[in-house]
Design an enzyme around this catalytic site. Sequence first.
Site, PDB file in Angstrom:
ATOM      1  CG  ASP A 132     -50.246  12.337  19.488  1.00 20.20           C
ATOM      2  OD1 ASP A 132     -50.114  11.772  18.388  1.00 20.20           O
ATOM      3  OD2 ASP A 132     -51.340  12.428  20.077  1.00 20.20           O
ATOM      4  NE  ARG A 185     -49.844  11.830  13.415  1.00 18.41           N
ATOM      5  CZ  ARG A 185     -50.180  11.588  14.690  1.00 18.41           C
ATOM      6  NH1 ARG A 185     -49.931  12.465  15.629  1.00 18.41           N
ATOM      7  NH2 ARG A 185     -50.764  10.458  15.013  1.00 18.41           N
TER       8      ARG A 185
HETATM    9  P1  FAD Z   1     -54.319  24.820   8.555  1.00 14.19           P
HETATM   10  O1  FAD Z   1     -53.580  25.849   7.775  1.00 14.19           O
HETATM   11  O2  FAD Z   1     -54.562  25.065  10.011  1.00 14.19           O
HETATM   12  O3  FAD Z   1     -55.712  24.548   7.891  1.00 14.19           O
HETATM   13  C1  FAD Z   1     -55.878  24.359   6.500  1.00 14.19           C
HETATM   14  C2  FAD Z   1     -57.354  24.171   6.192  1.00 14.19           C
HETATM   15  O4  FAD Z   1     -57.786  22.953   6.804  1.00 14.19           O
HETATM   16  C3  FAD Z   1     -58.261  25.231   6.803  1.00 14.19           C
HETATM   17  O5  FAD Z   1     -58.418  26.320   5.949  1.00 14.19           O
HETATM   18  C4  FAD Z   1     -59.560  24.457   6.983  1.00 14.19           C
HETATM   19  O6  FAD Z   1     -60.237  24.352   5.768  1.00 14.19           O
HETATM   20  C5  FAD Z   1     -59.071  23.080   7.361  1.00 14.19           C
HETATM   21  N1  FAD Z   1     -58.968  22.928   8.836  1.00 14.19           N
HETATM   22  C6  FAD Z   1     -57.841  22.900   9.582  1.00 14.19           C
HETATM   23  N2  FAD Z   1     -58.127  22.733  10.879  1.00 14.19           N
HETATM   24  C7  FAD Z   1     -59.451  22.656  10.962  1.00 14.19           C
HETATM   25  C8  FAD Z   1     -60.365  22.498  12.035  1.00 14.19           C
HETATM   26  N3  FAD Z   1     -59.957  22.362  13.298  1.00 14.19           N
HETATM   27  N4  FAD Z   1     -61.692  22.472  11.739  1.00 14.19           N
HETATM   28  C9  FAD Z   1     -62.120  22.589  10.468  1.00 14.19           C
HETATM   29  N5  FAD Z   1     -61.319  22.763   9.417  1.00 14.19           N
HETATM   30  C10 FAD Z   1     -60.005  22.788   9.647  1.00 14.19           C
HETATM   31  N6  FAD Z   1     -50.289  18.863  16.270  1.00 14.19           N
HETATM   32  C11 FAD Z   1     -49.290  18.746  17.179  1.00 14.19           C
HETATM   33  O7  FAD Z   1     -48.767  19.771  17.634  1.00 14.19           O
HETATM   34  N7  FAD Z   1     -48.853  17.501  17.597  1.00 14.19           N
HETATM   35  C12 FAD Z   1     -49.371  16.355  17.090  1.00 14.19           C
HETATM   36  O8  FAD Z   1     -48.930  15.263  17.488  1.00 14.19           O
HETATM   37  C13 FAD Z   1     -50.403  16.443  16.113  1.00 14.19           C
HETATM   38  N8  FAD Z   1     -50.950  15.347  15.560  1.00 14.19           N
HETATM   39  C14 FAD Z   1     -51.850  15.487  14.528  1.00 14.19           C
HETATM   40  C15 FAD Z   1     -52.339  14.346  13.876  1.00 14.19           C
HETATM   41  C16 FAD Z   1     -53.156  14.482  12.771  1.00 14.19           C
HETATM   42  C17 FAD Z   1     -53.639  13.244  12.069  1.00 14.19           C
HETATM   43  C18 FAD Z   1     -53.533  15.769  12.305  1.00 14.19           C
HETATM   44  C19 FAD Z   1     -54.376  15.949  11.077  1.00 14.19           C
HETATM   45  C20 FAD Z   1     -53.086  16.892  12.969  1.00 14.19           C
HETATM   46  C21 FAD Z   1     -52.276  16.773  14.089  1.00 14.19           C
HETATM   47  N9  FAD Z   1     -51.828  17.894  14.777  1.00 14.19           N
HETATM   48  C22 FAD Z   1     -50.850  17.762  15.733  1.00 14.19           C
HETATM   49  C23 FAD Z   1     -52.465  19.217  14.549  1.00 14.19           C
HETATM   50  C24 FAD Z   1     -51.732  20.042  13.527  1.00 14.19           C
HETATM   51  O9  FAD Z   1     -50.487  20.430  14.037  1.00 14.19           O
HETATM   52  C25 FAD Z   1     -52.561  21.299  13.132  1.00 14.19           C
HETATM   53  O10 FAD Z   1     -52.778  22.065  14.268  1.00 14.19           O
HETATM   54  C26 FAD Z   1     -53.888  20.988  12.479  1.00 14.19           C
HETATM   55  O11 FAD Z   1     -53.833  19.840  11.700  1.00 14.19           O
HETATM   56  C27 FAD Z   1     -54.330  22.152  11.583  1.00 14.19           C
HETATM   57  O12 FAD Z   1     -53.385  22.357  10.571  1.00 14.19           O
HETATM   58  P2  FAD Z   1     -53.591  22.025   9.008  1.00 14.19           P
HETATM   59  O13 FAD Z   1     -52.378  21.337   8.536  1.00 14.19           O
HETATM   60  O14 FAD Z   1     -54.845  21.298   8.796  1.00 14.19           O
HETATM   61  O15 FAD Z   1     -53.557  23.453   8.297  1.00 14.19           O
END
Ligand code: FAD
Length: 308
Positions: A132, A185
Amino acid sequence: MLRALFVGLSENKTLRRFAERSAVGRRVSGRFVAGTEIADAVRATQSVNRSGMSVSIDNLGENVSNPEEAQQSARLYQQILDAIVANHLNANVSLKLTHMGLDVDKEMAREIVSGLVVRAAAMQPRGFVRVDMEGSPYTQLTLDFVHELHRVPGHQECVGAVIQAYLKRSESDVEKLLSEGIRIRLCKGAYKEPASIAFERKDEVDANYIRLMKILMKSETYHGLATHDENIIREAQAFATSEKIARDAFEFQMLYGIRRDLQQRLVRDGWRMRVYIPFGTEWYPYFMRRLGERPANALFVARNMLRW
Ligand code: FAD
């Protein structure tokens, strides 16, 4: 602003101690965390596997402060890999370097993660360790670690990196990882970063995500697109179709408990989906970062707390 508030709260040690020890805290965190034991993670993985999705299992924890804690994390990850084999799970593992003791002793952290990659490489079918990405003080160190681990003969395909689209440096990091065929990722990024190194506006982060995503999709390596953003997912699908990229040449990834409807729809339509399943007693910082991503989550939790 709300996101910054929750990221700030995620770093508060007093609140963390209180929340992780309270029964209400553990119940509330169940929205995004599979439980506290390996058996809980196995059960959640089996259920997700049954609905046609693969999994990445993560033992929650970060920034351990002594070698014993790091060795304990290492043992737990070895047990997770054993559980994957014993239960024939369609799963890999995700880990954080600070959970493996990076801040305590770099050499020890290197040995621990290397041991896990060796174990993954020996599994049948071969396992995979995703490192991560944490906050920006760790970006270069983490990428160096992954490059080094990946160069060891026999480790190719068994270890991969994470790239955060909000960092301005990410395109150059992507190029370097791709030049060595390292699996990536791609996510937007979950930490609070200064404007000097990170895009601040959502439209800028999204645009960079889409740009990097297209580079990954055109490469010959198998990558993960980690997002719940429907607009971005639609862009990825359209790009795959127009560029004739096979649906099994990459995977979408989402977090446990978030947008299950969308996860299932993608699988029904023939796309690959991996669910990131976190478990463990140290759930507080992870949980707070998830609350900060969507105000409705905080309301949901507050409503449930009032009910108890
Ligand atoms: P956003 O613009 O935040 O969200 C888009 C839409 O998705 C929102 O409108 C909502 O409908 C939905 N959504 C997003 N988050 C949520 C929530 N918490 N609850 C409910 N609905 C939500 N980040 C790191 O910094 N390092 C990592 O190693 C890392 N690994 C990850 C691994 C996976 C499999 C995933 C999915 C995420 C990971 N993240 C990591 C987190 C990532 O960086 C984001 O903070 C997170 O995924 C929210 O961003 P988004 O792309 O969903 O878009």
